[in-house]
Motif scaffolding. Structure first.
Motif, PDB file in Angstrom:
ATOM      1  N   LEU A 160       0.836  -1.205   0.000  1.00 35.46           N
ATOM      2  CA  LEU A 160       0.000   0.000   0.000  1.00 35.46           C
ATOM      3  C   LEU A 160       0.869   1.252   0.000  1.00 35.46           C
ATOM      4  N   ALA A 161       1.957   1.215   0.744  1.00 34.25           N
ATOM      5  CA  ALA A 161       2.844   2.376   0.775  1.00 34.25           C
ATOM      6  C   ALA A 161       3.471   2.598  -0.595  1.00 34.25           C
ATOM      7  N   ALA A 162       3.688   1.500  -1.339  1.00 34.52           N
ATOM      8  CA  ALA A 162       4.358   1.613  -2.635  1.00 34.52           C
ATOM      9  C   ALA A 162       3.460   2.203  -3.711  1.00 34.52           C
ATOM     10  N   MET A 163       2.148   2.283  -3.441  1.00 38.55           N
ATOM     11  CA  MET A 163       1.218   2.780  -4.467  1.00 38.55           C
ATOM     12  C   MET A 163       1.572   4.187  -4.947  1.00 38.55           C
ATOM     13  N   VAL A 164       2.164   4.994  -4.081  1.00 37.86           N
ATOM     14  CA  VAL A 164       2.395   6.392  -4.459  1.00 37.86           C
ATOM     15  C   VAL A 164       3.800   6.615  -4.998  1.00 37.86           C
ATOM     16  N   ILE A 165       4.617   5.543  -5.049  1.00 34.28           N
ATOM     17  CA  ILE A 165       5.992   5.741  -5.516  1.00 34.28           C
ATOM     18  C   ILE A 165       6.005   5.753  -7.034  1.00 34.28           C
ATOM     19  N   PRO A 166       6.476   6.849  -7.626  1.00 37.13           N
ATOM     20  CA  PRO A 166       6.482   6.909  -9.084  1.00 37.13           C
ATOM     21  C   PRO A 166       7.634   6.105  -9.672  1.00 37.13           C
ATOM     22  N   LEU A 167       7.326   5.434 -10.793  1.00 40.07           N
ATOM     23  CA  LEU A 167       8.372   4.747 -11.556  1.00 40.07           C
ATOM     24  C   LEU A 167       8.615   5.624 -12.772  1.00 40.07           C
ATOM     25  N   GLY A 168       9.675   6.425 -12.715  1.00 33.17           N
ATOM     26  CA  GLY A 168       9.866   7.400 -13.769  1.00 33.17           C
ATOM     27  C   GLY A 168       8.721   8.398 -13.747  1.00 33.17           C
ATOM     28  N   PRO A 169       7.979   8.520 -14.845  1.00 30.89           N
ATOM     29  CA  PRO A 169       6.929   9.539 -14.885  1.00 30.89           C
ATOM     30  C   PRO A 169       5.563   9.059 -14.372  1.00 30.89           C
ATOM     31  N   VAL A 170       5.405   7.787 -14.024  1.00 32.49           N
ATOM     32  CA  VAL A 170       4.071   7.316 -13.642  1.00 32.49           C
ATOM     33  C   VAL A 170       4.097   6.646 -12.275  1.00 32.49           C
ATOM     34  N   ALA A 171       2.982   6.824 -11.570  1.00 32.21           N
ATOM     35  CA  ALA A 171       2.797   6.087 -10.322  1.00 32.21           C
ATOM     36  C   ALA A 171       1.471   5.364 -10.414  1.00 32.21           C
TER      37      ALA A 171
END
Lengths: 309, 187, 429
Positions: free
Chosen positions: A84-95
């Motif tokens: 759940l915490a990882a949901m907001v971590i962006p991968l490059g330009p998208v999260a």
């Protein structure tokens, strides 16, 4: 600019990536350990997989007088909190989901680890678990305030709680350069949050495993996996907060995110290999007398910078 | 429609877990039932679009309940805490107060003529809320914060039997304090 | 070959090692095997699938070993390694038993049947095996005093025994209207204590009593035994503690060794004994990589009486790394300080003690020769130090928390085999 684009980064992709990195962290730790033991390091890459196989076959345990509901809940909560915490971590330009309050969301989800570890320790009806669970609360009370101030400082520098805005604010200079104390405090508290390496007192060997002393089989596998997932997530979050997200030459943004995450995670694993456990009755005073004032001063400096700019 | 369903589920869940706090016979379970109740109560805030407040309630309540658990050990330390125990002390009185309060508040929901919404939903409700609370009352809010913090520090200082004279000697000249367990800084 | 067998074959066993007094040689052989095979050493029985008992049969230790065995979830296998010979073969045979899926399934079914039978006899006896103990069995337990539980028809104005944990006991132990059924022998309470004698608790575990603590509260006390079957713990030592939270209120040290051991393993000259103690301290201090490196060099020095150049370099590199660790010094400094009349190896705090051990290792290895006579640890000296350590332990650990207790014990590391050899009649009470 980070945007929510489920099409490009589905929760499934996120899960796979988290799993790969978590396995990498576990394998890296095993390789370092094998090198110290004088055995073949290459063979140790498979060590986490072998351990998983062992735990899949192993039977689960019941303990007399255990609060089974809370105990199982605690074990299951750990990986859930990490994902759940990882949901907001962006991968490059998208999260997966770039919430307007992403930084607070991240913090709220990782605090669920407090519940998880305490429930694990308390529910097992074992003195080791109980002491381990309470150790994690003491650890939490020591690292959480500096950790929050470090997160707030990054948000302050960007003037927004949205993780995407924090990344966008680092186009000129990375926050790791602009606020080095906050970055250092974040890394220390990240280790403490994942109760890993120098901060593994809650599951320490001196407590015969502490909060992890009693679970066996699948319960134990979920617990260990959750711990590595948590370590991965806190390492990954350092990238958008302090290391400019996907910014970098040549490679695409998502690749830079992955590379930076791998570097931070590798550094954390290496610290775990080189530093013995920090005893909580020593660290608490450091947390309150050194890290909190330091993080507040850092916030003050950044506030002044923001006002002057 | 979906919002209504979520709200009803959370409302019922909040009340049910609130009741569970007083029905469960384990202090640990009661603590987490209370936490569940708070988390259910946080969801309506999210539904109102106050995402900051909603997520903050989750964050704060989890930490608060875990701190409460620290105090739990002062009263009870059987691991797993399955000592069946009643959380009720003044059963009749407490029930009367609880039901009375609930009735008054529920009646308020239906009887108060709530104003209808004027204008559109603001783009950033969190910011508007902050301005409404903090804007004209910034000084009051800062003072309240300081007073609260001072109260916490003072209550801790008053509750601990040891003071600086115990630690540094009657003339405060001891180089290293005499503590039962040393801290990490050697102060 | 089903999935279970396939997974089992790929799994690396995880061994819980219990050492009896006099089993040092066996323990070192086993640890060496485990390290070279990459098998983990379990910190607790709950994660282990191999139980390795090192040393000869010891009736006093048998009870602890059986309890560890009962706590292992399965699939599981046990093996006794009596001496330093043949550890590899014994571990192989244990592994084979572990891989025998049919046998493991049979055993698991038997255990479940036993546990069910026990549950039907309706009192859990503290075995960690009741199959579906959902932890709520305590509710249906018959209460001696007829004080009903929640949901009982009558008002609970008084507390029945064992349930006096309503949180209305003020920190000063002021109880309002509690019945007293005080029939405990030897425990002194001023007031506010509830006796639970005869009360069947969830899982058959007695309720904690309470006592005053450091900060003027009255907290529950737990009775906990550290050892004799505990990872990274001196063989044959048992520390009976009364804990409040994780702080030791009272302690008693007992030596558990039933079988007389004629000699002690560490009579051989060389630094390996100090390295062994140092690696144990590092394991307890939560530095697994340094601990396993210490074991590696210990094994190397045991096989090479005259260390080769790579070994010497490795040992010295390891010494440098451990000594340079500020965090380790910071963790162990000021703990368990011994000043009074005591054997030289025990003087100082935990940091002094491990530093001295490392100095001795360096003196032995760095000069590429035999340790000088002054540095040589005679077995009589080890026995004297062990005796003094066991006598001092209770006073050292009282008032400390568990992490500190473990570090103090590991830094003293009493060699009870030597004590046994030189003072066979010695018992501690």
């Amino acid at each position: 600019m980070v945007e929510s684009a489920p099409a490009l980064l589905s929760p499934l992709v996120l899960l796979v990536l988290l799993g790969v990195f978590a396995y990498g962290a576990a394998a890296g730790a095993a390789v370092l350990h094998a090198r110290a033991a004088g055995t073949a390091p290459v063979a140790a890459i498979a060590a986490p997989a072998r351990e998983s196989a062992r735990l899949l076959v192993q039977r689960r345990r019941t303990v007399p007088g255990a609060d089974t509901l809370l105990w199982r809940l605690g074990g299951a909560l750990l990986p859930v909190a990490a994902v759940l915490a990882a949901m907001v971590i962006p991968l490059g330009p998208v999260a997966v989901s770039d919430l307007s309050v992403g930084v607070v969301w991240f913090n709220a989800m990782e605090v669920l680890a407090w519940c998880a570890v305490w429930l694990l320790g308390w529910g097992a009806n074992s003195v080791w678990g109980l002491v381990g669970g309470y150790r994690f609360l003491v650890q939490g009370l020591s690292y959480e305030l500096p950790h929050m101030f470090a997160l707030i400082t990054a948000a302050l520098g960007a003037g927004s709680l949205r993780v995407g805005d924090v990344v966008a604010a680092q186009e000129e200079v990375w926050f790791a350069v602009l606020m080095p104390a906050a970055f250092a405090i974040y890394l220390v508290s990240a280790l403490a949050m994942a109760f890993w390496g120098p901060f593994d007192a809650p599951v320490g060997r001196d407590l015969a495993g502490g909060a992890a002393a009693e679970p066996a089989g699948a319960d134990r596998l979920v617990l260990l996996a959750g711990r590595y997932l948590l370590l991965t997530v806190v390492a990954a979050m350092a990238v958008p907060l302090f290391l400019g997200g996907g910014a970098g030459p040549l490679l695409p943004a998502w690749a830079w995110s992955l590379v930076k995450t791998a570097v931070v995670l590798g550094a954390l694993v290496w610290i775990g290999h080189r530093v013995p456990t920090v005893r909580m009755d020593r660290f608490t005073e450091v947390g309150w007398m050194v890290l909190i004032p330091l993080s507040l001063l850092q916030a003050l400096v950044v506030s002044v910078l923001v006002l002057v700019r | 429609m979906a919002e209504t369903v979520v709200f009803v589920v959370c409302a019922v869940g909040a009340v049910a877990s609130g009741v569970a706090v007083f029905v469960l016979d384990s202090m640990a379970r009661a603590t987490f039932a209370l936490l569940a109740s708070f988390l259910f109560a946080a969801v309506p805030l999210l539904l109102l679009g106050l995402s900051y407040l909603g997520v903050l309630v989750v964050l704060m309540m989890v930490m608060e309940m875990m701190v409460m658990v620290v105090f739990m050990i002062m009263y009870m330390m059987n691991p797993a805490g399955l000592m069946p125990m009643s959380m009720l002390h003044n059963k009749v009185g407490a029930l009367a107060v609880a039901i009375g309060t609930f009735a008054v508040l529920a009646a308020g929901v239906f009887l108060v003529p709530w104003p209808a919404r004027e204008g559109a939903v603001p783009a950033d409700p969190t910011l508007l809320l902050a301005e409404a609370i903090m804007g004209p009352h910034m000084l009051v809010m800062m003072l309240v914060g300081l007073v609260l913090f001072a109260t916490m520090v003072a209550s801790v200082v008053l509750s601990t039997p040891r003071g600086r004279y115990d630690r540094y000697g009657d003339d405060l000249r001891r180089a290293r304090p005499d503590d039962p367990i040393d801290g990490g800084l050697g102060r | 070959m089903d999935v279970t067998g396939w997974l089992l074959a790929r799994a690396r066993p995880c061994a819980f090692v219990v050492a009896a007094v006099g089993g040092t040689g066996a323990r070192l052989a086993v640890e060496r095997q485990l390290r070279e095979r990459g098998w983990r050493q379990a910190a607790a029985p709950g994660e282990a699938d191999l139980l390795v008992v090192c040393g000869s049969e010891d009736p006093e230790l048998a009870d602890a070993v059986e309890r560890v065995w009962a706590q292992m979830p399965g699939p599981r296998a046990r093996v006794r390694v009596a001496g330093s010979e043949g550890a590899a073969a014994l571990l192989d045979s244990a592994r084979a038993r572990l891989l025998d899926v049919d046998r493991q399934r049979r055993e698991a079914a038997e255990r479940d049947a036993d546990a069910r039978a026990r549950v039907q006899r309706s009192d859990g006896d503290g075995e960690h095996e009741s199959p579906h103990d959902d932890g709520r069995s305590g509710e249906d337990e018959h209460d001696r005093h007829g004080g009903g539980e929640n949901g009982s028809p009558h008002e609970r104005s008084d507390h029945s025994d064992g349930h006096g944990r309503d949180g209305d006991d003020g920190p000063d132990g002021e109880d309002s209207g509690h019945e007293h059924h005080d029939q405990s022998g030897g425990r002194e309470h001023d007031h506010g204590h509830h006796d639970h004698g005869g009360m069947s608790m969830p899982g058959g575990i007695p309720m904690a009593d309470r006592g005053p603590d450091r900060d003027g509260l009255r907290l529950d006390r737990l009775h906990v035994s550290l050892g004799p079957a505990l990872a990274d713990w001196p063989a044959g030592l048992c520390l009976r503690l009364i804990l409040q939270g994780d702080v030791v209120q009272e302690a008693k040290a007992v030596v558990v060794c039933g079988s007389a051991t004629p000699s002690t393993f560490w009579d051989v000259p060389g630094p390996a004994a100090d390295l062994d103690s140092a690696q144990r301290l590092l394991a307890v201090a939560g530095w697994p990589s340094a601990a396993v490196a210490g074991r590696r060099w210990r094994d190397a020095l045991l096989t090479e009486p005259d260390p080769s150049e790579p070994t010497r370099r490795g040992v010295l590199r390891w010494l440098r790394r451990v000594r340079r660790s500020r965090v380790l010094r910071w963790s162990t400094g000021g703990l368990g300080r011994i000043t009074g009349p005591a054997p030289d190896p025990l003087l100082g705090d935990v940091t002094d003690r491990w530093s001295r051990r490392l100095d001795r290792v360096e003196a032995a290895v760095g000069t590429s020769g035999m340790p000088s006579r002054a540095e040589r640890d005679t077995s009589a000296g080890r026995a004297e130090a062990a005796e003094a350590a066991v006598d001092l332990l209770p006073s050292l650990v009282t008032g400390q928390e568990l992490a500190a207790v473990r570090l103090i014990v590991a830094s003293l590391d009493p060699d009870l085999a030597a004590l046994r050899a030189h003072a066979p009649g010695r018992t501690h009470g």
